[in-house]
Design a protein around this motif. Sequence first.
Motif, mmCIF file in Angstrom:
data_model
loop_
_atom_site.group_PDB
_atom_site.id
_atom_site.type_symbol
_atom_site.label_atom_id
_atom_site.label_comp_id
_atom_site.label_asym_id
_atom_site.label_seq_id
_atom_site.Cartn_x
_atom_site.Cartn_y
_atom_site.Cartn_z
ATOM 1 N N UNK A 1 -7.329 14.488 4.338
ATOM 2 C CA UNK A 1 -7.218 13.120 4.851
ATOM 3 C C UNK A 1 -7.024 12.186 3.664
ATOM 4 N N UNK A 2 -6.586 10.979 3.948
ATOM 5 C CA UNK A 2 -6.404 9.998 2.881
ATOM 6 C C UNK A 2 -7.735 9.638 2.222
ATOM 7 N N UNK A 3 -8.831 9.739 2.944
ATOM 8 C CA UNK A 3 -10.139 9.425 2.363
ATOM 9 C C UNK A 3 -10.539 10.433 1.289
ATOM 10 N N UNK A 4 -9.988 11.649 1.342
ATOM 11 C CA UNK A 4 -10.326 12.670 0.357
ATOM 12 C C UNK A 4 -9.507 12.553 -0.925
ATOM 13 N N UNK A 5 -8.463 11.773 -0.918
ATOM 14 C CA UNK A 5 -7.606 11.611 -2.104
ATOM 15 C C UNK A 5 -8.315 10.662 -3.072
ATOM 16 N N UNK A 6 -8.536 11.113 -4.303
ATOM 17 C CA UNK A 6 -9.288 10.303 -5.278
ATOM 18 C C UNK A 6 -8.317 9.608 -6.236
ATOM 19 N N UNK A 7 -8.688 8.414 -6.616
ATOM 20 C CA UNK A 7 -7.949 7.697 -7.644
ATOM 21 C C UNK A 7 -6.640 7.098 -7.214
ATOM 22 N N UNK A 8 -6.283 7.131 -5.929
ATOM 23 C CA UNK A 8 -4.998 6.594 -5.460
ATOM 24 C C UNK A 8 -5.213 5.601 -4.320
ATOM 25 N N UNK A 9 -6.267 4.828 -4.400
ATOM 26 C CA UNK A 9 -6.565 3.883 -3.324
ATOM 27 C C UNK A 9 -5.480 2.837 -3.153
ATOM 28 N N UNK A 10 -4.764 2.525 -4.236
ATOM 29 C CA UNK A 10 -3.688 1.539 -4.128
ATOM 30 C C UNK A 10 -2.528 2.049 -3.274
ATOM 31 N N UNK A 11 -2.500 3.353 -3.000
ATOM 32 C CA UNK A 11 -1.459 3.934 -2.135
ATOM 33 C C UNK A 11 -2.025 4.278 -0.764
ATOM 34 N N UNK A 12 -3.169 4.910 -0.726
ATOM 35 C CA UNK A 12 -3.697 5.406 0.552
ATOM 36 C C UNK A 12 -4.122 4.269 1.485
ATOM 37 N N UNK A 13 -4.694 3.205 0.950
ATOM 38 C CA UNK A 13 -5.135 2.118 1.826
ATOM 39 C C UNK A 13 -3.965 1.401 2.498
ATOM 40 N N UNK A 14 -2.862 1.048 1.800
ATOM 41 C CA UNK A 14 -1.714 0.464 2.518
ATOM 42 C C UNK A 14 -1.102 1.408 3.558
ATOM 43 N N UNK A 15 -1.076 2.694 3.255
ATOM 44 C CA UNK A 15 -0.527 3.630 4.231
ATOM 45 C C UNK A 15 -1.414 3.706 5.477
ATOM 46 N N UNK A 16 -2.703 3.725 5.285
ATOM 47 C CA UNK A 16 -3.612 3.752 6.436
ATOM 48 C C UNK A 16 -3.493 2.474 7.260
ATOM 49 N N UNK A 17 -3.321 1.339 6.597
ATOM 50 C CA UNK A 17 -3.154 0.097 7.342
ATOM 51 C C UNK A 17 -1.844 0.086 8.115
ATOM 52 N N UNK A 18 -0.778 0.631 7.518
ATOM 53 C CA UNK A 18 0.500 0.712 8.236
ATOM 54 C C UNK A 18 0.373 1.611 9.461
ATOM 55 N N UNK A 19 -0.401 2.691 9.359
ATOM 56 C CA UNK A 19 -0.608 3.566 10.514
ATOM 57 C C UNK A 19 -1.427 2.861 11.593
ATOM 58 N N UNK A 20 -2.385 2.035 11.196
ATOM 59 C CA UNK A 20 -3.184 1.316 12.194
ATOM 60 C C UNK A 20 -2.332 0.317 12.972
ATOM 61 N N UNK A 21 -1.468 -0.394 12.257
ATOM 62 C CA UNK A 21 -0.674 -1.452 12.902
ATOM 63 C C UNK A 21 0.631 -0.943 13.491
ATOM 64 N N UNK A 22 0.965 0.320 13.275
ATOM 65 C CA UNK A 22 2.211 0.863 13.810
ATOM 66 C C UNK A 22 3.452 0.449 13.042
ATOM 67 N N UNK A 23 3.297 -0.044 11.817
ATOM 68 C CA UNK A 23 4.451 -0.460 11.006
ATOM 69 C C UNK A 23 4.807 0.644 10.003
ATOM 70 N N UNK A 24 5.124 1.786 10.505
ATOM 71 C CA UNK A 24 5.475 2.927 9.661
ATOM 72 C C UNK A 24 6.979 2.918 9.419
ATOM 73 N N UNK A 25 7.361 3.036 8.143
ATOM 74 C CA UNK A 25 8.776 3.060 7.809
ATOM 75 C C UNK A 25 9.417 4.396 8.108
#
Length: 678
Positions: A13-37
């Motif tokens: 899961x994205x929560x298990x990825x360490x040191x890349x919060x600047x990438x995983x958090x925007x991707x998780x937010x895009x999945x929540x809002x349905x704005x996936x490219x």
Amino acid sequence: MSTALYRRYRPETFADVIGQEHVTEPLMQALRTGRVGHAYLFSGPRGCGKTTSARILARCLNCAAGPTPTPCGTCDSCVALARGGAGTVDVIEIDAASHGGVDDARDLRERASYGPAQSRYKIYIIDEAHMVTSQGFNALLKIVEEPPEHVKFIFATTEPEKVIGTIRSRTHHYPFRLVPPARLQAYTESLCRQEGVAVAPGVLSFVVRAGGGSVRDSLSVLDQLIAGSGDEGLTYESAAALLGFTDSELLDATIEALSAADAAAVFRAIDRVVETGLDPRRFVEDLLERLRDLIVVEAIQEGAGQVLRHLPEDQIERMRRQASAFGAGALSRAADIVNSGLTEMTGATAPRLQLELIAARVLLPGAAGEAGYAARLDRLERRLEVGGVPSAAAAPAAPPSFVPPAPPVAAATPPAVAVAPALPPDAAPPVAAEPSVTAPVEEAPVADSAPVAAEASAPRGPGGIDTDALRRSWPDVLAKLFEMRRGTWTLVSQNAQIAEYDGSRLLLALSTTGLADAFRRGPHAEYVRQALIDVLGVDARVEGVPGDVPALDHPAPSAAGAADPEGEHRPDPGPPAPGPAADPAAFGVVASSSSRGQAPSWSDAPPPPDSAPAWASPLEQAKATVAEEIEQEQVRAPRVVDDTAISDDDESIDDLTDVGLPVVERILGGTVIREDPR
């Protein structure tokens, strides 16, 4: 047969990825809002989680409960895409290193037109995307620009600049970064606890350094150490030997030998490096990192543990002592030399020779030039503080006047009474021998009764610098002055000598009264002050006073009482009366200019001896003369001369035979080589 650590602990899961919060958090937010490219570009160093994040994104998109930022892990798609899963036909991973041609791109374009077999999206993960040829990218361009609704593209690459701009502009670019050492060390420590492996202090810092911030590389190194460990777990010695790192004791010995300038100990340490089979280049890398740590410790002091988290407290305490022994300037210089040497060692056929040359350059006592000034100043200050340079109290008492040293004088002799050196055999005795130049002690002022005690209590400037230390460093100050202003250098180097330094004021004795006036009127004092700051770190007020300057090209006085042009004997002045700092007699300087073999000026000549009252002794006459000159100087000093006003005694430029540079030559008595516009 065990599975590699980086495969067993691959994040799901994205929560298990360490040191890349600047990438995983925007991707998780895009999945929540349905704005996936429709297309993504993941770039970054190897082993930092690009392909893993692409698989997690595919898992989130095809989850039965999704698209969701947290996949359920129980549906068929999540199980197939989990660690050790069989995979699914709707998530296609392509290695562009072997499938980057135009034919592969055309085949992908044809297959993408078909819908997914059992999932929501058909997702193409193209690894090593920079290996796709330009023709292949051009073949993919149309479908990447306008893909079908069921197709998603994820490009992963370590060199995003090699992906053509038309593809990059149609993707969402997420740059991955190396994991910080502290975060990676904490992660490996948690894995060791899960594996039940004992780890000695300092081993995990070796693992993190060997991994270089890459999670996969660090786990591979840790897996190798665990595989070769015994019942005692991971030991410091075995890890250092296997990974080729320098033992901390050897580094400590090398650093301490360099700080003490002990060449024998340094080269013995280098011999240990070679004899133990260590790579000289790796040793230089470790030495450079230690110097960097010492610079941090020197700069931060008590808070160094917050920056150097990978080091134990006892090691940091040892490094504090090492940094204080080195000094900030010497540390910076040593780091620069080691860094340059490390660059030169690339591809060297004789690495031991390169290592020994690096050590020899570090051992040099502060090379000449601006690069070595800071290191030389550090060493000077340390030696002054610990008493390495003889202080004024321990040094032999110097004669108070700036003339060649006279024969030893009894301690009871007043400081301002000059003792005449022995006359040559063929020289005539002085005309007037009755005035004694050695006055009784009771006639001298109390303040000037002991030159040795006055010299012993002389104040010192910053870093313990006194008059003697300033005289020793005077050639370096003149060299700096030569770079700043040639005119000032000519005036000071040829005609000035250090008279006294009290910690806040530096008095320079100039050979003539005219030169002293020229020094005070011009900007020369400010240039000398700036040179002192640049070379020695001493900020002092600089003043010029007339006095005797011993030089090879100036004749020295032959007797304490010199004969004036009329053939009469003029005694030396006695102890000076209290007065301003510009009083030349305060330094034992004879006020008469005729003692230097020059024509006396009518303004400087004292009254003749026969003009004094009968009760006045020659010593009292000299005191009166000096006091009168001091009073005249005090009257003249505060007056501001208006250069624009025309006086009756001003010279007419029309009547002058020489103007410009000849006038300078006539006043200064020198030869002008060229005119410096500065």
